[in-house]
Design a protein around this motif. Structure first.
Motif, short mmCIF file in Angstrom:
data_model
loop_
_atom_site.label_atom_id
_atom_site.label_comp_id
_atom_site.label_asym_id
_atom_site.label_seq_id
_atom_site.Cartn_x
_atom_site.Cartn_y
_atom_site.Cartn_z
N UNK B 13 11.52 -11.13 58.15
CA UNK B 13 11.55 -12.53 57.87
C UNK B 13 10.42 -13.23 59.05
N UNK B 14 9.26 -13.53 58.37
CA UNK B 14 8.27 -13.77 59.25
C UNK B 14 8.43 -15.47 60.06
N UNK B 15 9.35 -16.17 59.27
CA UNK B 15 9.94 -17.27 59.91
C UNK B 15 11.10 -17.31 60.74
N UNK B 16 11.42 -16.17 60.87
CA UNK B 16 12.68 -16.17 61.89
C UNK B 16 12.42 -15.17 63.18
N UNK B 17 11.74 -15.95 64.11
CA UNK B 17 11.44 -15.20 65.45
C UNK B 17 12.71 -14.81 65.98
N UNK B 18 12.59 -13.72 66.58
CA UNK B 18 13.86 -13.01 67.45
C UNK B 18 13.34 -12.57 68.70
N UNK B 19 14.11 -12.96 69.93
CA UNK B 19 13.84 -12.75 71.00
C UNK B 19 14.71 -11.86 71.65
N UNK B 20 14.30 -10.70 72.32
CA UNK B 20 15.03 -9.63 72.80
C UNK B 20 14.32 -9.14 74.30
N UNK B 21 14.95 -8.41 75.10
CA UNK B 21 14.30 -7.85 76.14
C UNK B 21 14.27 -6.55 76.20
N UNK B 22 13.23 -5.98 76.75
CA UNK B 22 13.16 -4.48 76.94
C UNK B 22 12.59 -4.26 78.34
N UNK B 23 13.30 -3.56 79.15
CA UNK B 23 13.15 -3.38 80.66
C UNK B 23 12.87 -4.68 81.26
N UNK B 24 13.76 -5.66 81.02
CA UNK B 24 13.85 -6.77 81.70
C UNK B 24 12.74 -7.77 81.10
N UNK B 25 11.82 -7.39 80.55
CA UNK B 25 10.51 -8.34 79.91
C UNK B 25 11.23 -8.93 78.61
N UNK B 26 10.91 -10.04 78.06
CA UNK B 26 11.46 -10.78 76.90
C UNK B 26 10.19 -10.44 75.96
N UNK B 27 10.39 -10.00 74.78
CA UNK B 27 9.52 -10.25 73.75
C UNK B 27 10.10 -10.79 72.35
#
Lengths: 185, 999, 100
Positions: B13-27
């Motif tokens: 869903x390109x209208x639904x951004x999801x924020x997560x972290x990998x090794x402390x950095x947020x993507x």
């Protein structure tokens, strides 16, 4: 001194969620009845219940207060919830049989609601669907780590009989399983 | 929008951004992304370090076969899981992930020194290195191995989640929901059969989810998929389980399905189980597990950015993510060309397609040309450049004779590889179904099944879409028919499908020394082609041995991507065809499965059944310390404030001997034996004679096995001519009943007698001590308790405290004793009534420890403590319990076998220590002469040992060779502090004439 | 988990309801005292342990409670047939016919 009082092994326990309720059954008179085929008619007459001779079948008295569950080819579990004395009734029968009072050995949990089947299926490996295990069906089997007798008393109602010292485990297990019933029923 | 995300493409869903972290950095990713697709969308390929060499590793695949991209996930509150595959981990807002196997950081890892030392870490490294000296084991080798072992970090706190479990039954179970699985499920469902369709992914569709090209029945694939899903969902006889992995296929069509319920959710629903293990019994099974793409084996094939071509295609078409901006392709199979075309059409520059085959199809060449892709047919790849991400490949032409020409460097930021496809036959293999080697296609295919099962689709070698659907439909209809329903397979029409073919290859040819090539076969376990060849050179010729020596195929992915390459190389090295080298065994689970899912409800109080008597709650309220006895918990002793165990037991013993003790004996096994042949049955089972035992009398009964050894004992009452009340040991109750049923049903079915367990019908209160009769006299009705009317070893029925009782006059302590049997639900209140009434005699509740001491003072044995399954009645001093005139009983014949009548057998005797204060250790060994050289000859051991408060000294029972003949002799018992001398004595230490119990 | 057909319940039931009870068709001698030590040893301890069809006893312990006999293949683990206690050992052709 006052006479000793009777204490239910599951006194005070109860579980209810939108899918299933677990209720300790009221005290009942129970009999382990053993007999060969030639004694079945006389015993049936004395008990007022036609002892079923087919596997997985149960039969109930006209009033509904007494039932006989087929457990094995020469074995029935007689349950009287109406205050009757099935032991005394059998004592009048001359035909060869063994009747042993197990009213206190067993206790029962009533599992009821649309999630009842799912709750039991958490620990019972038998197919409990209505087509395979219809109303009235009964079987000695396994629930989790213990032996039980499961008796379907209605489309969404079961009676689970087990020995008293296993009843805490049975109730705990069903309580845990009941949590999954509303989700997966 | 990142540089690698293709707007509007795929199922995210390109209208639904999801924020997560990998090794402390947020993507940022999109709803519908896996961690792998979201990281790739952010240009992140480096996601972990390899197990052995700590080499930087990227994302190899898009599915559950992933060997490299393993991450740790933590959700707080103790929720942490190592080794989760990034390719199946669905992202949600707040997801917190970290890479593994490196220190101090993913980009700079000191463990990578192992990579430079790779020559040292070759196959069999552990076996060759950790051999000597012996002294190095504890201090050097073991810590090293322990430090290096294991992937990821184990959680350090108890798992706060719960796990559900469910048995289910269906007519047709379909595993996999790609084209074949959907066709099978549709057909079976239409027949009316109950159908379960399971797929490990979050949505149904399998390979169709990443396949843009073709039309099914005149409809675009995505439309057909939606319609098919809706049709299945609308049918009541269909259960669809997504996020559910069929982990194992067991006997008689029994499958384990692990369903993940909450891992993908941002907010955890209150009380919901995390996973549910389905235990499914299916009449018929259709396996449509699909196929797994095979990597190619060449130097540097593990560099981040190197990816399976079909996975790159899935990332693009399903997730809208480009694996790179400048791709190279190396392949032995046409399907990689399709990946190249899809990427090129999405705007990726495809630098070259290197095909190891020299004869590419015209239609592929034509399309490549149209997309301006350079084609290098008959070339090889001999290396990759770049450090933490691929930057170039080294490609060389290969002549017809196999000579590798000069290298050419081709710049790229991703390399797509394809060594063909391997049908996923894991579940079929769990059933021991035979795999047939197809020489032409260089693959193992399911052969004759051992279960009611069918394989369909790519998992059966039917790689084409139409072929897979046709096979699926046929399998679904066949399964339904065999399950007793009417079904006929539908036909499908597929348009626009590109037929694909390929060849099987071992390592790619190279112009460099192959001994220096880092060409990986098993990515997760860091096994190279060179390791496998070395193993063969060192004499390991069976694939099972090669697997264990090199560890190939042993990682959490269980060889999903490595098995076939390992086999091809091994078969080349051994110079035998692949089927002769064989395939290692696939074992459950198919993918790593949590311990929680396996454990299900079996944790905490439900881990083990704890049986409690009707009196247990009173004991708990009155401060009892408990001990486990088989599944029961029993009151061990009742300490008063300030008392330790020794003091409590001494007090309990003294009170019982001097006045009155009470003991909960409810756990004793009880069997009611009813019928006209009851006495005859007893005669045959027990050693004793029963015919003359009068109703109302008790007798000690001894039960042997057919081998003549003591199995159980207990006091048995005859209630009427045809009814016995048998007691057994607590632990022996179920065993004894089973043994009796066995003889009754199978040896003596003519006997008219029935057995019923009444262990739990009765609560049993043992009252012991000189005041026992005085206590119950006023409470009992219907039984004359006088010594004359009710002597020792009597039983009668009456009432006590107004409730029915079977009253036994019996003693396990040597004191005047009664055992009050009352219906169990009255147990506690009768106990309390007796306890109140007994206060004037100082009634003392005692536990199992005091019971043990009191009985030992009298020389009463406990079966299972003083016997160990090798003692005969004579060994135990119980020859008196044998009915001498009986023609037969279980075990009688064995009592005259030569080794049973040997006078030097170990016999049970009493042991009196020279120092009366020394309490010997139970289990301590006994020697005749402590001065002999070691190893000393041991002539027996201590079976029971206590402090006897009554006697003011220690007592013990022991088994000693020829023990009874040694009475009076001194033996020696080595204990940790010193060796103690003890005299062999009789077994009865107290009141040998039995005056007290007959009082 | 195997499915086992109980000849008394006339139905296939899950393995966890059953217990294994050793080799079948080993009858206890009617007069053990008439046996030599050697014969008694053989009765007590010597079993066939075949590769392939094995005659064995099972009990539907957590079901109808009956002991019964079975023919099971020790290589594949599969039951060929089950039959009531007391019935004679089935012949090879009966086993072949019964095999599912």
């Amino acid at each position: 001194m006052a006479d000793a009082s009777r204490i239910h092994p599951l006194a005070g326990r109860k579980v209810a969620n939108p899918a299933v309720t677990l209720t300790p059954a009221e005290p009942a008179a129970r009999l382990s009845l053993r007999a060969r085929p030639d004694a079945v008619a006389a015993l049936s007459k004395a008990l007022g219940v036609k002892l079923p001779e087919m596997p997985k079948r149960s039969a109930t008295s006209k009033s509904g207060g007494r039932a006989a569950l087929w457990l094995g080819p020469d074995e029935w579990l007689v349950i009287d919830t109406a205050g009757g004395d099935p032991l005394a009734d059998c004592a009048k029968v001359k035909a060869l049989h063994s009747a042993v009072d197990i009213s206190h050995r067993n206790t029962a949990i009533l599992v009821e609601g649309k999630g009842a089947e799912a709750t039991l299926s958490a620990g019972c490996p038998q197919d409990l669907s209505l087509t395979v295990f219809p109303v009235g069906a009964c079987s000695r089997t396994i629930l989790g780590k213990i032996e039980v007798v499961i008796w379907r008393t209605g489309e969404t109602a079961f009676r689970v009989e087990c020995w008293r010292s296993f009843s805490a485990y049975a109730f705990d297990f069903l309580e845990e399983a009941a949590r999954d019933a509303p989700i997966a029923a | 929008m990142t540089a690698y995300r293709v707007s509007g493409r795929g199922r995210v869903d390109h209208d639904r951004p999801v924020r997560f972290t990998f090794n402390g950095k947020t993507f940022e990713g999109r709803k519908g992304d896996t961690l792998a697709s979201a990281l790739l969308a952010n240009g992140v390929h480096l996601v972990g370090r390899s197990f052995k060499y700590h080499r930087p590793r990227g994302i190899l695949s898009a599915g559950s076969e992933e060997p490299n991209a393993l991450v740790g996930v933590s959700r707080g509150d103790g929720r942490a899981e190592p080794n989760t595959r990034a390719t199946v981990l669905e992202i949600f807002d707040g997801l917190n992930t970290a890479s593994q196997n490196h220190w101090p950081s993913l980009k700079r890892d000191v463990g990578a020194i192992n990579d430079a030392l790779y020559m040292l870490f070759s196959a069999g490294f552990y076996y060759k290195t950790f051999m000597w000296p012996k002294s190095f084991w504890n201090k050097v080798y073991e810590p090293f191995i322990r430090g290096a072992a294991g992937l990821g970090k184990s959680p350090s706190v108890p798992d706060p989640d719960t796990y559900a479990s469910r048995y289910a039954h269906c007519d047709v179970l379909v595993v996999g929901s790609g084209p074949a699985g959907l066709a099978a499920a549709t057909e079976a469902a239409r027949s009316g059969a109950s159908v379960m369709l399971v797929d490990e992914q979050a949505e149904l569709g399998g390979s169709l989810l990443g396949e843009p090209g073709a039309d099914i029945n005149g409809r675009p694939i995505s439309d057909w998929l939606e319609e098919t899903k809706a049709a299945l969902a609308a049918q009541e006889n269909v259960t669809v389980l997504t996020r559910t992995t069929a982990i194992g296929y067991y006997h008689d069509n029994f499958l384990g399905l692990c369903q993940r319920l909450t891992d993908h959710l941002e907010k955890l629903p209150e009380g919901a189980p995390r996973e549910r293990m389905w235990r499914v019994r299916a009449r018929q099974v259709v396996l449509a597990q699909g196929a797994i793409e095979r990597p190619l084996v060449f130097d540097g094939n593990d560099r981040p950015g190197v990816m399976l071509s079909g996975s790159a295609r899935t990332f693009l078409n399903r997730y809208g993510v480009k694996a790179g901006n400048r791709a190279a392709v190396v392949t032995a199979h046409d399907s990689a060309w399709l990946a190249a075309f899809d990427l090129a059409e999405a705007g990726v520059k495809v630098a070259a397609i290197v095909d190891v085959r020299s004869n590419a199809s015209d239609h592929l060449l034509k399309r490549a040309k149209a997309l301006d892709i350079e084609v290098l047919s008959g070339w090889t790849v001999t290396g990759t450049g770049g450090r933490l991400r691929i930057s170039s490949i080294r490609a060389n032409p290969v002549s017809g004779s196999g000579k590798v020409g000069p290298a050419r460097k081709i710049a790229c930021d991703t390399l797509l590889m394809c060594g063909g496809w391997t049908p996923s036959v894991h579940l079929f293999s769990h059933t021991k179904g035979k795999l047939d080697w197809n020489e032409e296609r260089q693959m193992f295919l399911p052969g004759a099944p051992t279960e009611e099962t069918r394989c369909a689709g790519a998992g059966n070698g039917a790689f084409g879409l139409l072929e897979a659907m046709t096979e699926g439909a046929s399998a679904g209809a066949g399964a339904a028919t065999d399950a007793g329903f009417e079904a006929k397979a539908s036909t499908y029409q597929v348009d626009g499908e590109v037929p694909c073919a390929g060849v099987g290859v071992k390592e790619l040819p190279t112009d460099r020394s192959s001994s220096r090539a880092r060409a990986f076969v098993d990515f997760q376990n860091d096994v190279t082609a060179k390791d496998i060849r070395l193993a063969v050179r060192e004499g390991f010729l069976s694939i099972e041995h090669i697997k264990r020596y090199t560890t190939t195929g042993m990682a959490t992915d269980q060889g999903k991507t490595s098995n076939m390459n390992g086999l091809a190389i091994a078969s080349d090295a051994v110079k035998r065809p692949s089927p002769a080298v064989g395939l290692t065994t696939f074992r459950p689970p198919y993918t790593p499965t949590t311990f929680g899912a396996f454990a299900g409800y079996n944790r905490g109080d439900l881990f083990e059944v704890t049986r409690r008597t009707a009196i247990d709650s009173w004991a708990e309220e009155n401060g009892a310390v408990f001990e486990p006895v088989s599944l029961w918990r029993r009151a061990w002793y009742f300490p008063r404030p300030g008392e330790d165990m020794h003091q409590a037991v001494a007090r309990e013993c003294k009170a019982t001997r001097e006045s009155l003790g009470m003991f909960d004996a409810s756990t004793l096994g009880k069997i009611e034996i009813v019928g006209p042949d009851a006495a005859e049955f007893m005669n045959r089972m027990y050693t004793n004679a029963w015919t003359k035992l009068a109703p109302g009398r008790l007798r000690y009964g001894l039960l042997l096995g057919e081998d003549g050894f003591i199995r159980d004992d207990g006091v048995i009452g005859r209630l009427t001519a045809d009814r016995f009340h048998v007691t057994t040991t607590t632990g022996g109750a179920a065993r004894v009943l089973a043994m009796m049923e066995d003889y009754l049903q199978t040896e003596w079915p003519e006997l008219k007698v029935w057995l019923t367990s009444t262990t739990e019908q009765w609560a049993v209160i043992a009252l012991n001590g000189p005041n026992a009769r005085k206590l119950i006299e006023p409470l009992v009705e219907g039984i004359d308790l006088s010594n004359e009317a009710f002597p020792h070893m009597s039983v009668a029925e009456g009432t006590i405290c107004g409730v029915p009782t079977r009253l036994f006059r019996v003693s396990f302590t040597g004191e005047l004793g009664f055992e009050v049997n009352v219906p169990a639900r009255y147990g506690r209140s009768v106990w309390q009534a007796l306890n109140e009434a007994g206060q004037k005699w100082g009634i003392t509740p005692y536990g199992t420890q005091t019971m043990h001491v009191l009985r030992a003072e009298k020389g009463y044995i406990i079966v299972g403590q003083d016997t160990d399954g090798t003692l005969t009645p004579d060994d135990a001093g119980l020859a008196w319990a044998i009915g001498k005139t009986k023609p037969d009983f279980v075990g009688k014949r064995s009592l005259t076998r030569p080794d049973i009548i040997d006078p030097n057998r170990k016999q049970l005797v009493g042991l009196v220590t020279r120092d009366p204060k020394v309490v010997l250790e139970e289990g301590a060994q006994i020697v005749a002469n402590p001065g002999q050289p070691t190893p000393m000859k041991m002539i027996g051991h201590v079976t029971s040992s206590y402090w006897s408060e009554t006697l003011g000294r220690s007592i013990a029972l022991a088994v000693v060779e020829g023990g009874r003949a040694r009475e009076g002799q001194t033996v020696h018992v080595p204990m940790p502090d010193r060796t103690h001398a003890a005299a062999i004595a009789g077994m009865v230490f107290f009141d040998p004439d039995g005056k007290r119990l007959n009082a | 988990m195997l499915l086992i057909r109980c000849p008394y319940c006339a139905a296939e039931r899950p393995e966890v309801e059953f217990v294994y009870a050793g080799e079948a068709h080993i009858a206890r001698p009617s007069d053990p005292s008439a046996l030599t030590d050697e014969q008694w040893k053989n009765h007590l301890f010597i079993r066939t342990n075949p590769r392939g069809a094995h005659f064995e006893r099972w009990r539907h312990l957590h079901g109808c409670g009956r002991f019964f006999n079975a023919v099971r293949d020790t290589v594949t683990d599969k039951f060929a047939m089950t039959y009531r206690a007391g019935l004679p050992r089935p012949t090879a052709s009966e086993i072949k016919e019964a095999r599912p």
